[in-house]
Each structure stands twice: as structure tokens, then as C-alpha cells.
Write a protein that holds these residues in place. Structure first.
Motif, PDB file in Angstrom:
ATOM      1  N   PHE A  52       0.930  -0.898   0.413  1.00  0.00           N
ATOM      2  CA  PHE A  52       0.103   0.207   0.122  1.00  0.00           C
ATOM      3  C   PHE A  52       0.544   1.245   0.179  1.00  0.00           C
ATOM      4  O   PHE A  52       2.047   1.236   0.868  1.00  0.00           O
ATOM      5  CB  PHE A  52      -1.188  -0.007   1.407  1.00  0.00           C
ATOM      6  CG  PHE A  52      -1.776   1.457   1.353  1.00  0.00           C
ATOM      7  CD1 PHE A  52      -2.565   1.782   0.054  1.00  0.00           C
ATOM      8  CD2 PHE A  52      -1.510   2.214   2.734  1.00  0.00           C
ATOM      9  CE1 PHE A  52      -3.484   3.147   0.597  1.00  0.00           C
ATOM     10  CE2 PHE A  52      -2.284   3.535   2.726  1.00  0.00           C
ATOM     11  CZ  PHE A  52      -3.069   3.729   1.508  1.00  0.00           C
ATOM     12  N   ASP A  71      -0.403   5.512   0.552  1.00  0.00           N
ATOM     13  CA  ASP A  71      -1.157   6.026   0.493  1.00  0.00           C
ATOM     14  C   ASP A  71      -0.991   7.341  -0.906  1.00  0.00           C
ATOM     15  O   ASP A  71      -2.248   8.132  -0.991  1.00  0.00           O
ATOM     16  CB  ASP A  71      -1.687   6.732   1.172  1.00  0.00           C
ATOM     17  CG  ASP A  71      -0.515   7.560   2.020  1.00  0.00           C
ATOM     18  OD1 ASP A  71       0.945   7.913   1.121  1.00  0.00           O
ATOM     19  OD2 ASP A  71      -0.345   8.136   3.484  1.00  0.00           O
ATOM     20  N   PRO A  78      -2.795   5.083  -4.313  1.00  0.00           N
ATOM     21  CA  PRO A  78      -3.906   3.639  -3.865  1.00  0.00           C
ATOM     22  C   PRO A  78      -3.776   2.842  -4.818  1.00  0.00           C
ATOM     23  O   PRO A  78      -4.299   1.843  -4.775  1.00  0.00           O
ATOM     24  CB  PRO A  78      -4.385   4.177  -3.035  1.00  0.00           C
ATOM     25  CG  PRO A  78      -4.960   5.752  -3.021  1.00  0.00           C
ATOM     26  CD  PRO A  78      -3.568   5.134  -3.795  1.00  0.00           C
ATOM     27  N   SER A 108      -1.825  -0.447  -5.589  1.00  0.00           N
ATOM     28  CA  SER A 108      -1.905  -1.356  -3.822  1.00  0.00           C
ATOM     29  C   SER A 108      -2.366  -3.169  -4.525  1.00  0.00           C
ATOM     30  O   SER A 108      -2.665  -3.075  -5.485  1.00  0.00           O
ATOM     31  CB  SER A 108      -3.199  -1.031  -2.798  1.00  0.00           C
ATOM     32  OG  SER A 108      -2.797   0.076  -1.929  1.00  0.00           O
ATOM     33  N   ASP A 141     -10.341   7.530   0.983  1.00  0.00           N
ATOM     34  CA  ASP A 141     -10.045   6.391   1.605  1.00  0.00           C
ATOM     35  C   ASP A 141     -10.432   5.297   1.666  1.00  0.00           C
ATOM     36  O   ASP A 141     -11.239   4.481   2.063  1.00  0.00           O
ATOM     37  CB  ASP A 141      -9.582   6.608   3.032  1.00  0.00           C
ATOM     38  CG  ASP A 141      -8.790   8.146   3.687  1.00  0.00           C
ATOM     39  OD1 ASP A 141      -7.469   7.984   2.984  1.00  0.00           O
ATOM     40  OD2 ASP A 141      -9.000   8.558   4.621  1.00  0.00           O
ATOM     41  N   LYS A 142     -11.107   5.259   0.088  1.00  0.00           N
ATOM     42  CA  LYS A 142     -12.312   4.066  -0.126  1.00  0.00           C
ATOM     43  C   LYS A 142     -11.541   3.906  -1.526  1.00  0.00           C
ATOM     44  O   LYS A 142     -10.583   4.932  -2.739  1.00  0.00           O
ATOM     45  CB  LYS A 142     -13.548   4.892  -0.273  1.00  0.00           C
ATOM     46  CG  LYS A 142     -14.751   5.065   0.919  1.00  0.00           C
ATOM     47  CD  LYS A 142     -15.437   5.803  -0.051  1.00  0.00           C
ATOM     48  CE  LYS A 142     -15.856   6.264   1.626  1.00  0.00           C
ATOM     49  NZ  LYS A 142     -16.412   4.966   2.891  1.00  0.00           N
ATOM     50  N   GLU A 177     -12.644   0.373   2.324  1.00  0.00           N
ATOM     51  CA  GLU A 177     -12.230   1.568   3.175  1.00  0.00           C
ATOM     52  C   GLU A 177     -10.953   1.878   3.903  1.00  0.00           C
ATOM     53  O   GLU A 177     -10.926   0.885   5.005  1.00  0.00           O
ATOM     54  CB  GLU A 177     -13.518   1.732   3.766  1.00  0.00           C
ATOM     55  CG  GLU A 177     -13.626   2.953   4.374  1.00  0.00           C
ATOM     56  CD  GLU A 177     -14.475   3.941   5.699  1.00  0.00           C
ATOM     57  OE1 GLU A 177     -14.182   5.297   5.954  1.00  0.00           O
ATOM     58  OE2 GLU A 177     -15.127   2.810   5.826  1.00  0.00           O
ATOM     59  N   ARG A 178      -9.933   2.227   3.478  1.00  0.00           N
ATOM     60  CA  ARG A 178      -8.713   2.645   4.644  1.00  0.00           C
ATOM     61  C   ARG A 178      -9.596   3.773   6.009  1.00  0.00           C
ATOM     62  O   ARG A 178      -9.956   4.373   5.933  1.00  0.00           O
ATOM     63  CB  ARG A 178      -8.008   3.664   4.310  1.00  0.00           C
ATOM     64  CG  ARG A 178      -6.166   3.328   4.924  1.00  0.00           C
ATOM     65  CD  ARG A 178      -5.423   4.502   4.573  1.00  0.00           C
ATOM     66  NE  ARG A 178      -4.325   4.607   5.483  1.00  0.00           N
ATOM     67  CZ  ARG A 178      -3.291   5.490   5.310  1.00  0.00           C
ATOM     68  NH1 ARG A 178      -3.746   6.478   4.658  1.00  0.00           N
ATOM     69  NH2 ARG A 178      -2.506   5.437   6.034  1.00  0.00           N
ATOM     70  N   GLY A 223      -3.766   5.082   9.529  1.00  0.00           N
ATOM     71  CA  GLY A 223      -2.539   4.782   9.885  1.00  0.00           C
ATOM     72  C   GLY A 223      -1.657   5.123  10.302  1.00  0.00           C
ATOM     73  O   GLY A 223      -1.774   6.303  10.556  1.00  0.00           O
ATOM     74  N   ASP A 236      -0.793  -0.065   8.661  1.00  0.00           N
ATOM     75  CA  ASP A 236      -2.154   0.305   8.507  1.00  0.00           C
ATOM     76  C   ASP A 236      -3.714   0.081   8.731  1.00  0.00           C
ATOM     77  O   ASP A 236      -3.468  -1.621   8.633  1.00  0.00           O
ATOM     78  CB  ASP A 236      -1.994   0.849   7.244  1.00  0.00           C
ATOM     79  CG  ASP A 236      -2.057   1.644   6.393  1.00  0.00           C
ATOM     80  OD1 ASP A 236      -2.979   2.726   6.823  1.00  0.00           O
ATOM     81  OD2 ASP A 236      -0.502   2.295   5.512  1.00  0.00           O
ATOM     82  N   PHE A 267      -7.194  -1.633   7.410  1.00  0.00           N
ATOM     83  CA  PHE A 267      -8.884  -1.636   6.240  1.00  0.00           C
ATOM     84  C   PHE A 267      -9.381  -2.478   6.748  1.00  0.00           C
ATOM     85  O   PHE A 267      -9.450  -3.215   7.388  1.00  0.00           O
ATOM     86  CB  PHE A 267      -8.542  -2.294   5.165  1.00  0.00           C
ATOM     87  CG  PHE A 267      -6.569  -0.918   4.538  1.00  0.00           C
ATOM     88  CD1 PHE A 267      -6.583  -0.350   3.505  1.00  0.00           C
ATOM     89  CD2 PHE A 267      -5.567  -1.548   4.338  1.00  0.00           C
ATOM     90  CE1 PHE A 267      -5.677   0.783   3.381  1.00  0.00           C
ATOM     91  CE2 PHE A 267      -4.242  -1.006   4.215  1.00  0.00           C
ATOM     92  CZ  PHE A 267      -4.332  -0.435   3.534  1.00  0.00           C
ATOM     93  N   GLU A 309      -5.408  -5.547   9.472  1.00  0.00           N
ATOM     94  CA  GLU A 309      -4.245  -4.072  10.150  1.00  0.00           C
ATOM     95  C   GLU A 309      -2.970  -4.968  10.024  1.00  0.00           C
ATOM     96  O   GLU A 309      -2.800  -6.410   9.813  1.00  0.00           O
ATOM     97  CB  GLU A 309      -4.874  -4.647  11.832  1.00  0.00           C
ATOM     98  CG  GLU A 309      -3.554  -3.778  12.106  1.00  0.00           C
ATOM     99  CD  GLU A 309      -4.092  -3.365  13.932  1.00  0.00           C
ATOM    100  OE1 GLU A 309      -2.693  -3.560  14.451  1.00  0.00           O
ATOM    101  OE2 GLU A 309      -4.998  -2.991  14.696  1.00  0.00           O
TER     102      GLU A 309
END
Length: 192
Positions: free
Chosen positions: A62, A64, A67, A70, A119-120, A141-142, A145, A155, A157, A188
Motif C-alpha cells: 500500500f 497512500d 493507492p 496496491s 480513503d475508499k 475503506e482505509r 495508519g 495500516d 482497512f 490491520e
């Protein structure tokens, strides 16, 4: 001579700073139970039957800042299914449902991740369950982190998806309200 070395070093530094940041690799923290795979399916259309898989492992990468780069890979021990009812769990492992003697693992490996908002993301990939591989999409969804109290970085999710049992060769008639199962994933990861 020193000027040339300084100029070369400055040029290399600028070049390195211009490179895109690479994604970090994480291991899903199942050892300390900071991750879960749970499910629910309607029982006769009257209530929800819920359960979980107690044993699974996986990893993800990942970044950020990017994304969409990922990746996720998870392996589930299907024999670890647990609905808090031993006789039902025995039946769920049987040949007419999960057939865990023949198919003791399920796997998911992402093929693409597409951001769908702050964050989605939509995580698309191949799920192999009951010996059948199908493409599924997880709405993810994140949650956040940062540094953990033990000197590491984590991090987290959450994600959901819905599976049609017949798509995976599970053809046992559980009633018209019980043709699909919802999966809820809480992950996690510990940065490596």
C-alpha cells in the motif's frame, strides 16, 4: 574535482527525489488477532446466521500517495469455519457445502485497485473457493495508519463483498433468502 562530485551528488539527489514513492509491504496481523474475516447469511429469511474463519494469513502492499498500485493476497483455512455451533460447523465443512476435505483453502489475489473516493477503493481480484475461481470486487475503506506503541507502523482497512453460492459450485438449497453470503473483512497490517 570537488565541484564535479558535489554537482553529481546534487544531480543524483534530485533524480532520486523525482522517483515515485514505492508501496510499502505489510503482513496481516492475524497472530495478535488484529484482523478478521466474518460472514453472514440469512436463515430462512427470518434472521442472520453469522460466523467467521479463525485461521487465515495474507499480505498487502500500500502507498497512500498511489493507492491504485496496491495489491492484496489472502489465504483462508476453510476448515476453521466457526459459527459458534459445532454440529452446524461440521455440516458446513461437509461435501454438500464447503467440502473442506477436498478444498481446505480459499484464496484471494487482487488484480486491480481503483480509488473510489477519499480513503475508499474497489479491490477487484480472483477468489478461489470450493475449487472454483471467480472475479469478485471488495468495497474497501482505509481506516487509518501510523506508528504503533511497539516501534512499528500499521495500516488498517475494512471491506465488504457479497458472493452468490452457486457461482462457486455450492448448490445446496438453503432456501430462496439464502442464495448469497456477505463477507466482512477487517485487516490491520504491520509494515515490513
Amino acid at each position: 574535482m570537488n565541484f564535479r562530485i558535489a554537482a553529481l551528488a546534487a544531480s543524483m539527489t534530485v533524480s532520486l527525489l523525482a522517483l515515485p514513492a514505492s508501496a510499502a509491504d505489510y503482513v496481516i496481523d492475524t497472530k495478535n488477532a488484529h484482523a478478521s474475516i466474518t460472514f453472514r447469511i440469512k436463515h430462512l429469511g427470518f434472521s442472520w446466521l453469522t460466523g467467521r474463519f479463525d485461521k487465515f494469513s495474507g499480505n498487502f502492499s500500500f502507498d497512500d500517495k498511489n493507492p491504485d498500485a496496491s495489491k492484496v493476497k489472502v489465504e483462508i483455512d476453510t476448515t476453521s469455519i466457526d459459527t459458534n455451533h459445532a454440529e452446524r460447523d461440521k455440516h458446513l465443512r461437509a461435501a454438500d457445502l464447503l467440502d473442506t476435505d477436498k478444498f481446505p483453502t480459499a484464496t484471494f489475489e487482487s488484480t486491480s485497485v481503483k480509488a473510489s473516493g477519499p480513503d475508499k477503493a474497489k479491490i477487484t481480484g480472483n477468489l478461489t473457493l470450493h475449487g472454483v475461481t471467480k472475479e469478485i470486487t471488495i468495497d474497501a475503506e482505509r481506516l487509518g495508519g501510523g506508528k504503533d506503541p511497539w516501534g512499528g507502523y500499521r495500516d488498517g482497512f475494512t471491506g465488504t463483498t457479497e458472493l452468490t453460492l452457486a457461482d462457486f459450485g455450492i448448490n445446496r438449497d438453503l432456501g430462496p433468502a439464502s442464495k448469497t453470503v456477505e463477507l466482512m473483512l477487517n485487516v490491520e497490517g504491520i509494515r515490513q
